[in-house]
Write an enzyme that holds these catalytic residues in place. Structure first.
Site, PDB file in Angstrom:
ATOM      1  N   GLY A 184     -49.032 -33.885 -71.043  1.00 20.71           N
ATOM      2  CA  GLY A 184     -48.665 -34.674 -72.223  1.00 20.71           C
ATOM      3  C   GLY A 184     -47.432 -34.101 -72.893  1.00 20.71           C
ATOM      4  N   GLY A 185     -47.455 -34.044 -74.220  1.00 21.54           N
ATOM      5  CA  GLY A 185     -46.298 -33.550 -74.977  1.00 21.54           C
ATOM      6  C   GLY A 185     -45.908 -32.140 -74.584  1.00 21.54           C
TER       7      GLY A 185
ATOM      8  CB  THR B 172     -27.010 -22.459 -51.860  1.00 23.20           C
ATOM      9  OG1 THR B 172     -27.321 -23.830 -52.031  1.00 23.20           O
ATOM     10  CG2 THR B 172     -28.135 -21.601 -52.416  1.00 23.20           C
TER      11      THR B 172
ATOM     12  CD  GLN C 197     -63.346 -42.318 -62.262  1.00 22.58           C
ATOM     13  OE1 GLN C 197     -63.044 -43.439 -62.666  1.00 22.58           O
ATOM     14  NE2 GLN C 197     -64.417 -42.097 -61.533  1.00 22.58           N
TER      15      GLN C 197
ATOM     16  CD  GLU D  15     -31.218 -25.853 -46.056  1.00 22.51           C
ATOM     17  OE1 GLU D  15     -31.796 -25.925 -44.959  1.00 22.51           O
ATOM     18  OE2 GLU D  15     -31.048 -24.799 -46.675  1.00 22.51           O
TER      19      GLU D  15
ATOM     20  CB  SER E  15     -21.744 -29.874 -48.383  1.00 21.34           C
ATOM     21  OG  SER E  15     -23.038 -29.980 -47.874  1.00 21.34           O
TER      22      SER E  15
HETATM   23  N1  CAA Z   1     -30.755 -30.901 -34.224  1.00 18.59           N
HETATM   24  C1  CAA Z   1     -29.893 -30.539 -33.231  1.00 18.59           C
HETATM   25  N2  CAA Z   1     -28.776 -31.243 -32.940  1.00 18.59           N
HETATM   26  C2  CAA Z   1     -28.538 -32.336 -33.695  1.00 18.59           C
HETATM   27  C3  CAA Z   1     -29.375 -32.734 -34.751  1.00 18.59           C
HETATM   28  C4  CAA Z   1     -30.532 -31.975 -35.007  1.00 18.59           C
HETATM   29  N3  CAA Z   1     -31.391 -32.290 -35.988  1.00 18.59           N
HETATM   30  N4  CAA Z   1     -28.847 -33.857 -35.307  1.00 18.59           N
HETATM   31  C5  CAA Z   1     -27.716 -34.128 -34.640  1.00 18.59           C
HETATM   32  N5  CAA Z   1     -27.522 -33.213 -33.676  1.00 18.59           N
HETATM   33  C6  CAA Z   1     -26.422 -33.114 -32.709  1.00 18.59           C
HETATM   34  C7  CAA Z   1     -26.420 -34.280 -31.721  1.00 18.59           C
HETATM   35  O1  CAA Z   1     -27.275 -34.029 -30.624  1.00 18.59           O
HETATM   36  C8  CAA Z   1     -24.953 -34.319 -31.332  1.00 18.59           C
HETATM   37  O2  CAA Z   1     -24.685 -33.271 -30.447  1.00 18.59           O
HETATM   38  P1  CAA Z   1     -24.025 -33.526 -28.966  1.00 18.59           P
HETATM   39  O3  CAA Z   1     -22.873 -34.454 -29.156  1.00 18.59           O
HETATM   40  O4  CAA Z   1     -23.653 -32.173 -28.495  1.00 18.59           O
HETATM   41  O5  CAA Z   1     -25.108 -34.164 -28.167  1.00 18.59           O
HETATM   42  C9  CAA Z   1     -24.262 -33.948 -32.621  1.00 18.59           C
HETATM   43  O6  CAA Z   1     -25.200 -33.250 -33.421  1.00 18.59           O
HETATM   44  C10 CAA Z   1     -23.745 -35.130 -33.398  1.00 18.59           C
HETATM   45  O7  CAA Z   1     -24.854 -35.955 -33.642  1.00 18.59           O
HETATM   46  P2  CAA Z   1     -24.694 -37.532 -33.761  1.00 18.59           P
HETATM   47  O8  CAA Z   1     -23.856 -38.049 -32.659  1.00 18.59           O
HETATM   48  O9  CAA Z   1     -26.071 -38.067 -33.892  1.00 18.59           O
HETATM   49  O10 CAA Z   1     -23.857 -37.636 -35.132  1.00 18.59           O
HETATM   50  P3  CAA Z   1     -24.045 -38.586 -36.365  1.00 18.59           P
HETATM   51  O11 CAA Z   1     -22.807 -38.448 -37.160  1.00 18.59           O
HETATM   52  O12 CAA Z   1     -24.498 -39.953 -35.954  1.00 18.59           O
HETATM   53  O13 CAA Z   1     -25.294 -37.921 -37.166  1.00 18.59           O
HETATM   54  C11 CAA Z   1     -26.223 -36.274 -38.658  1.00 18.59           C
HETATM   55  C12 CAA Z   1     -25.272 -36.577 -37.525  1.00 18.59           C
HETATM   56  C13 CAA Z   1     -27.604 -36.056 -38.059  1.00 18.59           C
HETATM   57  C14 CAA Z   1     -26.291 -37.405 -39.662  1.00 18.59           C
HETATM   58  C15 CAA Z   1     -25.659 -35.009 -39.284  1.00 18.59           C
HETATM   59  O14 CAA Z   1     -24.368 -35.269 -39.786  1.00 18.59           O
HETATM   60  C16 CAA Z   1     -26.521 -34.433 -40.401  1.00 18.59           C
HETATM   61  O15 CAA Z   1     -27.513 -33.792 -40.133  1.00 18.59           O
HETATM   62  N6  CAA Z   1     -26.110 -34.633 -41.670  1.00 18.59           N
HETATM   63  C17 CAA Z   1     -26.731 -33.958 -42.793  1.00 18.59           C
HETATM   64  C18 CAA Z   1     -26.010 -32.687 -43.083  1.00 18.59           C
HETATM   65  C19 CAA Z   1     -26.826 -31.734 -43.864  1.00 18.59           C
HETATM   66  O16 CAA Z   1     -28.006 -31.534 -43.634  1.00 18.59           O
HETATM   67  N7  CAA Z   1     -26.175 -31.066 -44.812  1.00 18.59           N
HETATM   68  C20 CAA Z   1     -26.792 -30.056 -45.569  1.00 18.59           C
HETATM   69  C21 CAA Z   1     -25.776 -29.120 -46.103  1.00 18.59           C
HETATM   70  S1  CAA Z   1     -26.245 -27.443 -46.012  1.00 18.59           S
HETATM   71  C22 CAA Z   1     -27.147 -27.148 -47.418  1.00 18.59           C
HETATM   72  O17 CAA Z   1     -27.534 -28.014 -48.117  1.00 18.59           O
HETATM   73  C23 CAA Z   1     -27.474 -25.728 -47.590  1.00 18.59           C
HETATM   74  C24 CAA Z   1     -27.727 -25.320 -48.978  1.00 18.59           C
HETATM   75  O18 CAA Z   1     -26.845 -24.850 -49.624  1.00 18.59           O
HETATM   76  C25 CAA Z   1     -29.103 -25.345 -49.522  1.00 18.59           C
END
Ligand code: CAA
Length: 379
Positions: free
Chosen positions: A339-340, A158, A279, A363, A126
């Site tokens: 409640g409270g 994280t 209930q 995530e 991110s």
């Molecule tokens: N599994 C495997 N591959 C995936 C996938 C999945 N769930 N989702 C997308 N892909 C792949 C696609 O197949 C594509 O690959 P190829 O070009 O090689 O075929 C590539 O990723 C790009 O996908 P899209 O063309 O569909 O791209 P998009 O921009 O339309 O969508 C998205 C992508 C799914 C929205 C992606 O950006 C996404 O998952 N976003 C969320 C990000 C996220 O989860 N961030 C969390 C941060 S980490 C965190 O929070 C950790 C922490 O500290 C707790």
């Protein structure tokens, strides 16, 4: 079909439950209040094998299955979701990613210590301008021949200040869009790498969430995971498994709040009888228990598919979407039943309610899970 847990699963569940009660419960309110990372507790989690649960024993892990991981995550999250997110990120984003896609030298150098919990890791995707829209990476990893130069900022990381190893996703070939992205292993202390400010959060306040700054950070090429341009696929594949961990965390937050509410409702009397015998409360408990059971089955199904080496992306997105929604609904009801007392810190449910919210955000937000699920349905 077989819904029975094995003896080994039950033993893991019991060990996690006991650890949570004896080691996480004391001090959890204070850690939340003071935003203190559970350093000692995470160290003990490592000693007990909870930080590299699914990693092969030859690389320092516990060699367990994803079902065991879900069971342990649920138990720890019932008590301390800040400790459990450190565990989840280390297990499913960092260790799993390294074991699955890292080369032997990377496994020897990093994975073994991470899996033993001697050090912990962070997953850096991110950015200020790239959260859900993760392909829009602004952080760059310029190819300099034998090394990369990383420049940019990562947000909401994280384990931000407690990690020793960071998996950093960065853009090398902007013209190739997401196919030009790499994942590089960055070590704490590399010149130009600065851990920025700690976020002051609504929930999981014991978790250390930081921004990270990279200025001309020189990372050797041997620290790239996989082929040139594999970084985005690495992140997506890894997050599919991470989402099982967060789904199990949400499940644990929900079941922890439910157990407290159930207990309280059997003790608290109003209008001449225990409130559980009214209930209005009994039906709340029935709804909560039903939703939790459904969330648990989705989590276990996703874990089962992962263990069976089947496609689990769809199932993990469903588990996370549903379990995080259940966590919100159940924790709100648990506060209401108290409640409270539910509104004050000593009774734990207000913390669980605050902790629940992040499971709908990190995530992949609930909206992103719906993108993953609907694309799976419609493809
Ligand atoms: N599994 C495997 N591959 C995936 C996938 C999945 N769930 N989702 C997308 N892909 C792949 C696609 O197949 C594509 O690959 P190829 O070009 O090689 O075929 C590539 O990723 C790009 O996908 P899209 O063309 O569909 O791209 P998009 O921009 O339309 O969508 C998205 C992508 C799914 C929205 C992606 O950006 C996404 O998952 N976003 C969320 C990000 C996220 O989860 N961030 C969390 C941060 S980490 C965190 O929070 C950790 C922490 O500290 C707790």
């Amino acid at each position: 079909m077989n819904f029975e847990l094995t003896e080994e699963h039950l033993a893991v569940q019991k060990a996690a439950r006991e650890f949570a009660q004896t080691e996480l419960l004391p001090g959890v309110i204070d850690r939340d209040e003071t935003q203190t990372f559970p350093t000692e507790q995470v160290k003990k989690m490592g000693e007990l094998g909870f930080m590299g649960m699914m990693v092969d024993q030859q690389y320092g892990g516990s060699g367990m299955d994803a079902v065991s991981y879900v069971l342990a995550m649920e138990e720890l999250s019932k008590i301390d979701a800040s400790a459990s997110v450190a565990m989840s990120v280390n297990n499913s984003l960092v260790c799993w990613g390294l074991e699955m896609y890292g080369n032997e030298a990377q496994k020897q150098k990093y994975l073994i210590r991470l899996a033993k919990g001697e050090i912990i890791g962070a997953f850096c995707l991110s950015e200020p301008e790239a959260g859900s829209d993760a392909t829009s990476q602004q952080t760059t990893a310029q190819d300099m021949g034998d090394h990369y130069l990383i420049n940019g900022t990562k947000n909401w990381i994280t384990n931000g200040s407690s990690a020793s190893v960071y998996l950093v996703i960065a853009q090398t070939h902007p013209e190739k869009k997401h196919k030009g992205i790499n994942c590089l292993i960055v070590e704490r202390g590399m010149p130009g790498f600065i851990v920025g400010k700690k976020e002051n959060k609504l929930g999981i306040r014991g978790s250390d969430t930081h921004s990270l700054m990279f200025t001309d950070v020189k990372v050797p090429k041997e620290n790239r995971i996989g082929e040139d341009g594999f970084g985005f696929n690495f992140a997506m594949n890894t997050l599919n498994g991470g989402r099982i961990g967060i789904a199990a965390q949400a499940l644990g937050i929900a079941s922890g709040a439910y157990e407290l509410a159930l207990q309280y409702s059997k003790e608290r009397k109003a209008f001449g009888k225990e409130i559980s015998r009214h209930q209005a409360i009994a039906f709340k408990l029935a709804d909560m228990a039903t939703k939790i059971e459904a969330a648990r089955l989705l989590c276990l199904q996703a874990a089962y598919l992962k263990d069976a080496h089947k496609d689990f992306a769809h199932a993990s997105a469903m588990a996370k979407l549903f379990a995080s929604q259940v966590a919100m609904e159940v924790t709100v009801e648990a506060v209401q039943i108290h409640g409270g007392y539910g509104f004050v810190k000593e009774f734990h449910v207000e913390r669980l309610m605050r902790d629940a919210k992040i499971t709908q955000i990190y995530e992949g937000t609930s909206e992103i899970q719906k993108i993953v699920i609907s694309r799976g349905i419609l493809k």
